[in-house]
Design an enzyme around this catalytic site. Structure first.
Site, PDB file in Angstrom:
ATOM      1  N   CYS A  13      14.725 -26.149  -9.882  1.00 58.74           N
ATOM      2  CA  CYS A  13      14.209 -25.723  -8.582  1.00 58.74           C
ATOM      3  C   CYS A  13      14.796 -24.368  -8.210  1.00 58.74           C
ATOM      4  O   CYS A  13      15.653 -23.827  -8.912  1.00 58.74           O
ATOM      5  CB  CYS A  13      14.538 -26.745  -7.492  1.00 58.74           C
ATOM      6  SG  CYS A  13      16.311 -26.887  -7.175  1.00 58.74           S
ATOM      7  N   CYS A  16      18.492 -24.293  -7.897  1.00 58.93           N
ATOM      8  CA  CYS A  16      19.200 -24.120  -9.174  1.00 58.93           C
ATOM      9  C   CYS A  16      19.373 -22.631  -9.456  1.00 58.93           C
ATOM     10  O   CYS A  16      20.452 -22.183  -9.859  1.00 58.93           O
ATOM     11  CB  CYS A  16      18.410 -24.756 -10.323  1.00 58.93           C
ATOM     12  SG  CYS A  16      18.270 -26.551 -10.245  1.00 58.93           S
ATOM     13  N   ASP A 431      -3.166  13.958  -8.782  1.00 59.78           N
ATOM     14  CA  ASP A 431      -2.954  15.287  -9.347  1.00 59.78           C
ATOM     15  C   ASP A 431      -4.278  15.697  -9.992  1.00 59.78           C
ATOM     16  O   ASP A 431      -5.031  14.852 -10.467  1.00 59.78           O
ATOM     17  CB  ASP A 431      -1.840  15.229 -10.393  1.00 59.78           C
ATOM     18  CG  ASP A 431      -1.683  16.545 -11.123  1.00 59.78           C
ATOM     19  OD1 ASP A 431      -1.500  17.567 -10.442  1.00 59.78           O
ATOM     20  OD2 ASP A 431      -1.765  16.550 -12.364  1.00 59.78           O
ATOM     21  N   ASP A 630       0.318  12.704 -14.311  1.00 61.03           N
ATOM     22  CA  ASP A 630       0.588  12.553 -15.741  1.00 61.03           C
ATOM     23  C   ASP A 630       1.574  13.567 -16.304  1.00 61.03           C
ATOM     24  O   ASP A 630       1.965  13.475 -17.463  1.00 61.03           O
ATOM     25  CB  ASP A 630      -0.721  12.671 -16.531  1.00 61.03           C
ATOM     26  CG  ASP A 630      -1.190  14.118 -16.630  1.00 61.03           C
ATOM     27  OD1 ASP A 630      -1.116  14.837 -15.604  1.00 61.03           O
ATOM     28  OD2 ASP A 630      -1.606  14.537 -17.720  1.00 61.03           O
ATOM     29  N   ASP A 634       4.807  16.217 -12.105  1.00 58.56           N
ATOM     30  CA  ASP A 634       4.394  15.138 -11.202  1.00 58.56           C
ATOM     31  C   ASP A 634       5.520  14.142 -10.954  1.00 58.56           C
ATOM     32  O   ASP A 634       5.447  13.340 -10.031  1.00 58.56           O
ATOM     33  CB  ASP A 634       3.187  14.379 -11.789  1.00 58.56           C
ATOM     34  CG  ASP A 634       1.957  15.249 -11.907  1.00 58.56           C
ATOM     35  OD1 ASP A 634       1.792  16.142 -11.058  1.00 58.56           O
ATOM     36  OD2 ASP A 634       1.164  15.045 -12.843  1.00 58.56           O
TER      37      ASP A 634
END
Length: 755
Positions: A13, A16, A431, A630, A634
């Site tokens: 659970c 635990c 971008d 990318d 950036d």
């Protein structure tokens, strides 16, 4: 600081998980420990000079749980899979063995209440028979007692095991006391005071629930199993001039690997000889095979088609693209979403509060004159029905399925937090170059000034750009080479960030760039303003070339839009998102491209270092911003944004900075990322609602709140069944997420279609 992930067995659970977290957090040298109940993993940040992984594993074991020891190569994944399968098998055996005994126990104990006539021998020896039937059942559930008591002693924390141990233990011990009284001839008790069936049937139901829960939890990590299943087992390499087949784990960087028609590529590498097409759909989702020839990169686990080739291994073992993807998905599935914090806080206090409620209810019913058996029934029902398992499973199971679905569609979500944040995004910033456009511009116009011919203009531009890394540089050099223009040598080259380049050619200073650069150098460009305006309205990037203080002319280039860019923008706007484009281009060029895409707003003439500042301004407006990019420039903006989405074909820096990685170069996956997040968060809210609702309603009913008005008293056996199936229902609701299909159509074999 170092981070490690420890697979754990034996958790039952959320309490635990909390218990293990506390034990790890108390270990000297541990900075932070996060234990995920659904994925059964602990993620620990620690100082390796103060504590080792072996020490951490020992801490988990001392807390009463098991660990899957770290191994190298594919054995580690195999051992973990075997451990999970063993756990499922263990629960199955325990349930079936207890179930065989529980059925006659039910008939013997409850049969007379339903008019079933029992033989005199059974009635005479009722206590002994029930004792003999119940005791093996409790032995089958011995783990609940061992771990429940250990948690109290070692970690000073009560768990679901503690609730089960106290509830069923109380019923069993009381029944044993009654049995001894009957065996010794005491007249104080009768057969009706026996309570064995409550202990035996409860343990049986709980074992059934744990078995079903383990099976369901195993299905939530199906994405990981599928990815691991993609890994090839052997590789054909050249050693000492001969072809040798070896296990993939033994391939080393630099080995020359042979791939035959229809074969699976074993590791990542670069083609050295031959030509073929490769099916990369299992990792990228792209349905069309990709052509490979000398110099091409190949990815491990992808499938060769008809040709054959040789390649040199560049990444092996845990460094391959597939291994990194598996690692990312595992880390995401083991992470915690912010929304889970509330459930964790409640779980930390839940079990002690429940024990308090159970004791209070027991005392109250005794005070109002009810029998000990009545009060004991209440006590056990409250303890059993209040298991926090459903609460602990609500968030992580949905996160596991959601991140697995993302991986299936080529979207790598690095953490549960990223999955949650994506749901909150209201503004998406793209971008331009390399993200919305292909990043491969072509020269479209050469406009020489007075006294300059097109060939000279192109030659000077190419001389400067030959030393530049700007995306436009390659287009100018390609045009010069295509036209057969001789490119002179440039000296004292200098890149002027956000403005252009300059250098010395034939002893004279030449510079090329935007209008800002021309203004800085005092160059009069008024004579070319008409051409500049015309070309920028066409969405072209205009570069001005000057010698000292005289304008020599201008060159225009255009970059084509990526496939599906318009579709992605249109879908984002339909979802109610504000869409922006950020670019270093001048405003007219940026707005021309934005109009073509249907973008709301343009952030133009932004220097590389200024992108993060623009994101800050949007956040200051109260917007939750996702940045899609990318390139290296950036990375600061991806980090600054509330959610960074990196194109997987981009640079390593951008990918590292992004919280979501799009494996395919398809902007529709931005839409899928946000939509999948919205869907996953809806499931999490549903799970949390039912988990809270179940306990809010169940505990008062178990405490007997309806009894004074209706005479209804919840049987502990029914409470146990309800508790067992509450967890299964939450996991099942998360598994329904597998029906998810992205909003945008896709020709890939995985299939897309609107929901």
């Amino acid at each position: 600081m170092k981070t490690t992930t420890i697979p754990i067995t034996g958790m039952h659970c959320a309490s635990c998980a909390a218990s293990i977290e506390k034990a790890l957090a108390r270990t000297p040298g541990v900075n932070e420990a996060r234990v995920n109940y659904a994925s059964a993993r602990a993620r620990v940040d620690y100082e390796p000079d103060r504590v080792s992984r072996a020490d951490l594993e020992q801490t988990v074991e001392e807390a009463g749980y098991g660990v899957i020891r770290e191994e190298t190569g594919e054995d580690s994944t195999d051992r973990e899979r075997e451990a999970r399968e063993k756990e499922i098998g263990d629960y199955k055996v325990r349930f079936l063995s207890s179930g065989i005994l529980a059925l006659p126990l039910l008939l013997v104990s409850m049969g007379p209440h339903f008019g079933l006539t029992l033989p005199g021998f059974i009635l005479k020896n009722m206590a002994l028979i029930q004792f003999l039937l119940t005791t093996p059942i409790l032995i089958a559930g011995a783990q609940f007692y061992r771990r429940g008591i250990l948690s109290l002693i070692r970690n000073k924390a009560a768990t679901m095991d503690t609730l089960v141990a106290v509830g069923t233990g109380a019923a069993y011990i009381y029944s044993l006391f009654v049995s001894i009284s009957l065996w010794t001839g005491s007249g104080d008790y009768g057969r009706g005071d026996l309570y064995y069936e409550v202990a035996g049937l409860l343990v049986t139901f709980i074992l059934l629930g744990k078995w079903l829960e383990a099976v369901a939890k195993g299905q939530t990590s199906a994405a990981i199993k599928k990815l691991i299943g993609l890994q090839p087992r052997t590789a054909l390499i050249i050693r000492e001039g001969e072809e040798v087949e070896i296990p993939v784990a033994e391939v080393e960087v630099g080995d020359l690997v042979i791939v035959k028609p229809g074969g699976q590529i074993p590791v990542d590498g670069r083609v050295t000889e031959g030509r073929s097409s490769v099916d990369e759909s299992m990792l990228t989702g792209e349905s069309l095979p990709v052509e490979k020839l000398a110099g091409s990169e190949v990815i491990g686990a992808t499938i060769n088609k008809l040709g054959s080739f040789k390649f040199q291994a560049t990444r092996v073992g845990r460094e391959t693209a597939l291994a990194q993807i598996i690692k990312l998905v595992e880390e995401a599935q083991g992470s915690k979403a912010p929304v889970q914090e509330l459930a964790d806080k409640i779980s930390a206090y839940f079990v002690p509060v429940v024990v308090g409620i159970a004791l209070a209810a027991f005392a109250l019913w005794m005070l109002v004159g009810q029998s000990f058996i009545f009060a004991l029934t209440i006590f056990i029902a409250v303890l059993i029905i209040a298991c926090p398992c459903a609460l602990g499973l609500a968030t992580p199971t949905a996160v596991m399925v959601g991140t697995g679905l993302g991986a299936r569609y080529g979207i790598l979500i690095k953490s549960a937090g990223a999955l949650q944040k994506a749901c909150q995004v209201d503004t998406v910033v793209f971008d331009k170059t390399g993200t919305l456009t292909r990043g491969e511009p072509e020269v479209t116009d050469l406009v020489p000034g007075s006294g300059t011919d097109p060939e000279e203009l192109l030659a000077l531009a190419a001389a400067l750009e030959k030393m530049s890394e700007h995306p436009l540089a390659e287009s100018i050099i390609k045009r010069a080479e295509r036209d057969g223009v001789e490119i002179p040598k440039a000296e004292e080259f200098q890149a002027l960030s956000g403005r252009g380049v300059e250098g010395k050619i034939s002893g004279r200073i030449i510079f090329m760039g935007n209008r800002r650069l021309m203004e800085e150098r005092g160059v009069d460009i008024s004579g070319a303003s008409g051409d500049i305006l015309r070309l920028e309205k066409e969405g072209k990037t205009v570069m001005l070339i000057a010698r000292e203080d005289k304008l020599l002319g201008l060159i225009a280039a255009a970059d084509s839009l990526k496939e599906f860019s318009r579709e992605a923008v249109k879908e984002l706007r339909r979802m109610g998102k504000m869409v922006l484009m950020i670019t270093g281009d001048n405003r007219r060029t940026g707005e021309a491209i934005a109009r073509e895409l249907g973008i709301d707003r343009v952030l133009a003439e932004v220097l590389p270092g200024g992108k993060a500042e623009e994101i800050k301004k949007l956040q200051a407006e109260g917007r939750t911003v996702a940045m899609v990019g990318d390139g290296i420039n950036d990375a600061p903006a991806l980090t600054q944004a509330d959610l960074g989405i990196a194109i997987g074909t981009g640079t390593d820096v951008a990918i590292e900075a992004g919280e979501i990685i799009l494996v395919k170069d398809d902007l529709r996956d931005v839409v899928t990322s946000l939509d999948l997040s919205r869907y996953a968060m809806r499931k999490i809210r549903q799970n949390l609602f039912w988990a809270f609702f179940y306990n809010t309603i169940g505990i008062p009913i178990a405490a007997g709140i309806l009894y004074p008005f209706t005479g209804f008293l919840l049987s502990p056996v029914i409470a146990g069944a309800a508790m067992a199936f509450s967890s299964v229902s939450v996991v099942s609701n998360s598994l329904l997420m597998k029906r998810y299909r992205p909003l945008t159509p896709d020709p890939s074999p995985t299939g897309r279609g609107g929901r």
